[in-house]
Scaffold this motif. Structure first.
Motif, mmCIF file in Angstrom:
data_model
loop_
_atom_site.group_PDB
_atom_site.id
_atom_site.type_symbol
_atom_site.label_atom_id
_atom_site.label_comp_id
_atom_site.label_asym_id
_atom_site.label_seq_id
_atom_site.Cartn_x
_atom_site.Cartn_y
_atom_site.Cartn_z
ATOM 1 N N GLY A 349 4.502 0.575 20.031
ATOM 2 C CA GLY A 349 5.059 -0.088 21.199
ATOM 3 C C GLY A 349 4.933 0.737 22.459
ATOM 4 N N GLN A 350 5.143 2.041 22.336
ATOM 5 C CA GLN A 350 5.060 2.910 23.509
ATOM 6 C C GLN A 350 3.622 2.994 24.015
ATOM 7 O OE1 GLN A 350 6.718 6.753 22.918
ATOM 8 N NE2 GLN A 350 6.105 7.521 24.920
ATOM 9 N N THR A 351 2.677 3.098 23.094
ATOM 10 C CA THR A 351 1.267 3.145 23.489
ATOM 11 C C THR A 351 0.862 1.857 24.171
ATOM 12 O OG1 THR A 351 0.761 4.619 21.636
ATOM 13 C CG2 THR A 351 -1.086 3.474 22.660
ATOM 14 N N PRO A 497 19.172 15.438 25.637
ATOM 15 C CA PRO A 497 18.173 14.358 25.666
ATOM 16 C C PRO A 497 16.760 14.933 25.655
ATOM 17 C CG PRO A 497 19.082 14.710 27.856
ATOM 18 C CD PRO A 497 19.897 15.567 26.924
ATOM 19 N N LEU A 498 15.805 14.162 25.199
ATOM 20 C CA LEU A 498 14.418 14.641 25.164
ATOM 21 C C LEU A 498 13.892 14.958 26.555
ATOM 22 C CD1 LEU A 498 12.685 12.396 22.473
ATOM 23 C CD2 LEU A 498 13.293 14.810 22.290
ATOM 24 N N SER A 507 9.229 15.130 26.417
ATOM 25 C CA SER A 507 10.100 14.616 27.474
ATOM 26 C C SER A 507 9.714 13.209 27.892
ATOM 27 C CB SER A 507 10.074 15.545 28.689
ATOM 28 O OG SER A 507 8.780 15.621 29.257
ATOM 29 N N GLU A 508 8.413 12.876 27.811
ATOM 30 C CA GLU A 508 7.964 11.534 28.156
ATOM 31 C C GLU A 508 7.879 10.631 26.921
ATOM 32 O OE1 GLU A 508 4.364 11.844 30.372
ATOM 33 O OE2 GLU A 508 5.192 13.308 31.782
ATOM 34 N N GLU A 509 8.382 11.136 25.790
ATOM 35 C CA GLU A 509 8.451 10.378 24.538
ATOM 36 C C GLU A 509 7.082 9.898 24.081
ATOM 37 O OE1 GLU A 509 11.425 7.359 25.139
ATOM 38 O OE2 GLU A 509 13.067 8.779 24.842
ATOM 39 N N VAL A 603 13.951 16.677 17.730
ATOM 40 C CA VAL A 603 14.036 16.033 16.411
ATOM 41 C C VAL A 603 13.728 14.564 16.654
ATOM 42 C CG1 VAL A 603 15.495 15.543 14.419
ATOM 43 C CG2 VAL A 603 15.825 17.673 15.696
ATOM 44 N N ILE A 604 12.545 14.112 16.243
ATOM 45 C CA ILE A 604 12.099 12.793 16.667
ATOM 46 C C ILE A 604 11.555 11.955 15.512
ATOM 47 C CG2 ILE A 604 11.533 13.572 19.009
ATOM 48 C CD1 ILE A 604 8.614 13.654 18.207
#
Length: 633
Positions: A349-351, A497-498, A507-509, A603-604
Motif C-alpha cells: 500500500g505504501q509503495t 515515533p518512527l 522515518s518515512e516508513e 521495531v517495525i
C-alpha cells in the motif's frame, strides 16, 4: 519538514559557508558550486530527512529537495552571513576546485539559463494563453487587448539579450548593470536601424548587418569577454576613479567590438545551431526523436540537458518553434508512466501511494520524485521509462510535433506550448505523451521489479546494509488472510515515533510501520512467537516472522553496521524458533554510543500490505514483554 533546520543541516554538510562558491536552485534541487566537493558529506546528506538525493553533475553539487526547494533555499541563504550575495560567485572565500572544461561549460550554461527561466517561461505561458484564446475564437487578433497581451508575452523574448546579459554577468562575477548596458547598447533602436541599412561602419571598420533582438549566443559571448575586460580595467584603475573609469572603458571597448566581430560571429553560431537542429528533424526526424526521447532522462541525470537550453531558446527565437520540448514531454510523461506501472504492479500500500503521487508530479512536469524516488530505486521501471520516452518520442517525430512557446513545466501545465494556428499540433503532442505513459506503464508491469519490503531486504537498511546479511532461511509463511498481531516490546526503554529515527528508510516508513525504542538496557528479546529468518553478520539487525505471518525487523541503532559486529553478541541464528521473551541479542549500549552511534531501535512490521493500520499500546516507556503495538488486519 522543518525548513530552517534542514537548511542548517545542509549548510553544515556541504562543508560550511566557506566552502560555497555559489548556490542557486531550480524546480527541485539546490545547486551548489563548491570550492571542494570532497568536503561535502554526501552520504550523510543522502540520509538527511527532507533530502531526496544527492548528485554531482556538470561541476555542480546538487541536493534534491522536491517542491519545497524555494523555501529551503530562502532559509539556507538567510542562514549565511553573506545573505543575498550567496547566489553570486563573488561569495567565494576559499580556493576553488578545478573542473574539467566540459563540466565548467555545463556549469556556466546552467548558471546563466536557470535563473532566467521564470521570466521567459512566464512570458511563454502568456503567449500560450493568447494562442488558446485566439484558437477558440475567444479573442480577436485585431483587438487592442490582443496587442497588449502579445507584447507582454513577446517582451521577454525581444529583450532576451538584456536578461541574458544580467544573468551571465552575475554568473561570471562581473557587474550586472554594465552587462545590461552593453546589451541595451547593441539593441538601441538607432543602432538597429543603422545595421539594417547594411552599409554602416565604426571608425572606418565595416559593421556587419545584424539584428540582436531575441538572440542568445552573441550576448553570452560578449558578456564572457567583457568580464575579462572589466576585471582588467578594474585592476589597473585607482579606487578613487573606478566608478567612472571601469564602466566607461568597458562599454567603449565592448559595444563596438560586439557590433564589429563578436555579434556577427555569435549570430553565425546561433543560426548554425538552430538551422542544424531544424535540418536534422526535417531529414531524420524519427531517428532523432527516438534517440532524444529515449535518452532525455539520462541527460537530466548527468546534467548534459543544459547544453540543449541555448539550442531550444535559440530555435524558439530564430525559427519560432522548437522540436526538443515535445521530446522532453515524452520523456517526462514516460517517467510518470513508469511510476504508475509500479503502483499497478505493487502489492504494498505504501509503495502504491508513493508511486501514484510521484507519477502525478511527473505528469505535471516535475520528474525527480518519480525518477529518483521510485523508478531508479526499482531499476526496471526506469528502463521501462526510457523505452516509453523513445516510443513516445518516435511518434512525435513521425507527426513532427513542434513547440511554439516556452512554458514553465514540460508537463500538463505546459501543453499550451503546442498550440499553433492549427490545433492538430496540440492533439498530436498530447497523444505522443499518452503513448509514452502507456508504454512505460505496460512495460513496467510486464517486467516487474523487486519490492523493497521483501523479507530478505527487510532485515537490513534500505540503502547500505543489504550485503551484510550472514544467514537467512526461507521460513516466511505463505501469504494468507492476516489476523491481528500483538507485538510485545523487545527492549526496555522509551517509546518513540518512527519520525524520530534519523534515517529516511525508517522515518518515512519506507521499510514498514511500527515504533522505535530508545534502549535503557542492552538486551533484545523476541516480541512475537515465531522464527528468526535473518540475522545480519554485524548483529545489528534481526528479521523475524510470527506464526501467523507477520514479518518484522528489529534494527539496533542507525549506521551501526559500520561497527562490523563489535559490541553485539547474538544469542540466536537464522532458523531458530522463538517465543515471546526469548533472548535474541545482547549489545553494549554505552560503548556503541561512545563510538558515535545512536542506539535508537526501530521495531517495525515490514509486510504492511497485509495489515490496515498500527495501533499503539499508548505507552511512553516500556519494559521487555509489555505490549508495544498491535498490527490490525
Amino acid at each position: 519538514m522543518d525548513k530552517q533546520q534542514l537548511s542548517k543541516d545542509i549548510l553544515k554538510l556541504v562543508g560550511g559557508e566557506e566552502n560555497i562558491d555559489q548556490v542557486t536552485h531550480c524546480m527541485t534541487r539546490l545547486r551548489f558550486n563548491l570550492n571542494d566537493n570532497k568536503k561535502a558529506d554526501k552520504e550523510t546528506l543522502k540520509n538527511t530527512p527532507g533530502v531526496m538525493g544527492v548528485m554531482e553533475n556538470g561541476g555542480q553539487f546538487q541536493v534534491i529537495i522536491g517542491n519545497d526547494v524555494p523555501k529551503v533555499y530562502n532559509a539556507l541563504v538567510g542562514n549565511m552571513s553573506k545573505g543575498a550575495n550567496a547566489g553570486s560567485s563573488t561569495a567565494s572565500t576559499g580556493p576553488k576546485q578545478k573542473r574539467n572544461p566540459i563540466s565548467a561549460l555545463f556549469d556556466f550554461i546552467s548558471g546563466v539559463f536557470t535563473p532566467i527561466l521564470p521570466a521567459i517561461t512566464g512570458a511563454g505561458m502568456i503567449k500560450g494563453i493568447v494562442a488558446i484564446l485566439v484558437a477558440f475564437g475567444w479573442l480577436s487578433d485585431k483587438s487592442s487587448t490582443y496587442v497588449i497581451l502579445s507584447a507582454i508575452g513577446d517582451g521577454a523574448f525581444y529583450f532576451l539579450p538584456i536578461i541574458l546579459a544580467i544573468s551571465a554577468a552575475k554568473k561570471l562575477g562581473s557587474n550586472m548593470y554594465i552587462g545590461a548596458a552593453l546589451a541595451a547598447g547593441i539593441m538601441h533602436p538607432t543602432i538597429t536601424a543603422l545595421l539594417a541599412e547594411g552599409n554602416s561602419s565604426f571608425a572606418g571598420i565595416k559593421v556587419v548587418a545584424a539584428t540582436y533582438s531575441s538572440t542568445v549566443i552573441p550576448i553570452v559571448i560578449a558578456i564572457w569577454i567583457a568580464s575579462y575586460v572589466e576585471k582588467a580595467v578594474d585592476r589597473i584603475t585607482h579606487s578613487s576613479v573606478k566608478l567612472i573609469v571601469v564602466p566607461t572603458v568597458t562599454l567603449l571597448i565592448m559595444v563596438p567590438l560586439t557590433l564589429i566581430a563578436i555579434g556577427p560571429l555569435g549570430s553565425i553560431i546561433g543560426n548554425g545551431m538552430s538551422g542544424g537542429i531544424a535540418w536534422l528533424f526535417e531529414n531524420a526526424s524519427i531517428l532523432a526523436s527516438i534517440l532524444i526521447g529515449g535518452t532525455m532522462s539520462l541527460l537530466i541525470i548527468t546534467g548534459m540537458h543544459y547544453a540543449l537550453l541555448p539550442i531550444i531558446v535559440g530555435s524558439m527565437t530564430t525559427l519560432g518553434y522548437d522540436f526538443i520540448i515535445p521530446l522532453m514531454l515524452a520523456a517526462n510523461w514516460a517517467q510518470a508512466g513508469g511510476a504508475i506501472g509500479v503502483g499497478l504492479r505493487s502489492k504494498n500500500g505504501q509503495t502504491k501511494s508513493l508511486a501514484y503521487s510521484t507519477g502525478l508530479t511527473a505528469f505535471m512536469g516535475i520528474t525527480e520524485p518519480a525518477m529518483y524516488g521510485v523508478n531508479m530505486r526499482y531499476k526496471k521501471p526506469f528502463i521501462a521509462a526510457l523505452i516509453g520516452g523513445a516510443i513516445g518520442g518516435g511518434f512525435m517525430g513521425i507527426v513532427k510535433v513542434k513547440a511554439f512557446v516556452l512554458t514553465g513545466l514540460v508537463g500538463l501545465p505546459g501543453l499550451a506550448a503546442f498550440i499553433s494556428p492549427s490545433i492538430s499540433t496540440l492533439i498530436y503532442g498530447i497523444l505522443g505523451g499518452l503513448i509514452a505513459i502507456a508504454s512505460a506503464a505496460i512495460i513496467t508491469y510486464i517486467l516487474g521489479f523487486q519490492e523493497n519490503n521483501a523479507p530478505q531486504a527487510a532485515a537490513t537498511s534500505a540503502s547500505t546494509e543489504t550485503a551484510t546479511t550472514a544467514t537467512s532461511v526461507p521460513v516466511v509463511a505463505e501469504e494468507t488472510q492476516a489476523t491481528d498481531e500483538q507485538v510485545f516490546s523487545p527492549i526496555t526503554g522509551e517509546v518513540r515515533p518512527l519520525s524520530d529515527v534519523p534515517d529516511p528508510a525508517f522515518s518515512e516508513e519506507i521499510m514498514g510501520k511500527g515504533f522505535a525504542i530508545q534502549p535503557a538496557e542492552g538486551r533484545v528479546v523476541s516480541p512475537i512467537n515465531g522464527t528468526v529468518f535473518s540475522l545480519s553478520k554485524s548483529g545489528h539487525a534481526i528479521g523475524l516472522v510470527s506464526d501467523t505471518g507477520a514479518e518484522m525487523l528489529i534494527h539496533i541503532g542507525i549506521d551501526t553496521v559500520k561497527l562490523k559486529g563489535q559490541f553485539f553478541s547474538p544469542k540466536v541464528q537464522a532458523g531458530t524458533k522463538v517465543s515471546v521473551g526469548d533472548v535474541l541479542m545482547e549489545f553494549d549500549r554505552e560503548e556503541i554510543e561512545k563510538a558515535g552511534y545512536t542506539t535508537i531501535t526501530p521495531v517495525i512490521i515490514t509486510n504492511m500490505h497485509q495489515y490496515t493500520s498500527i495501533e499503539s499500546a499508548g505507552r511512553t516507556t516500556v519494559k521487555e514483554q509489555e505490549l508495544l503495538f498491535t498490527a490490525k488486519a
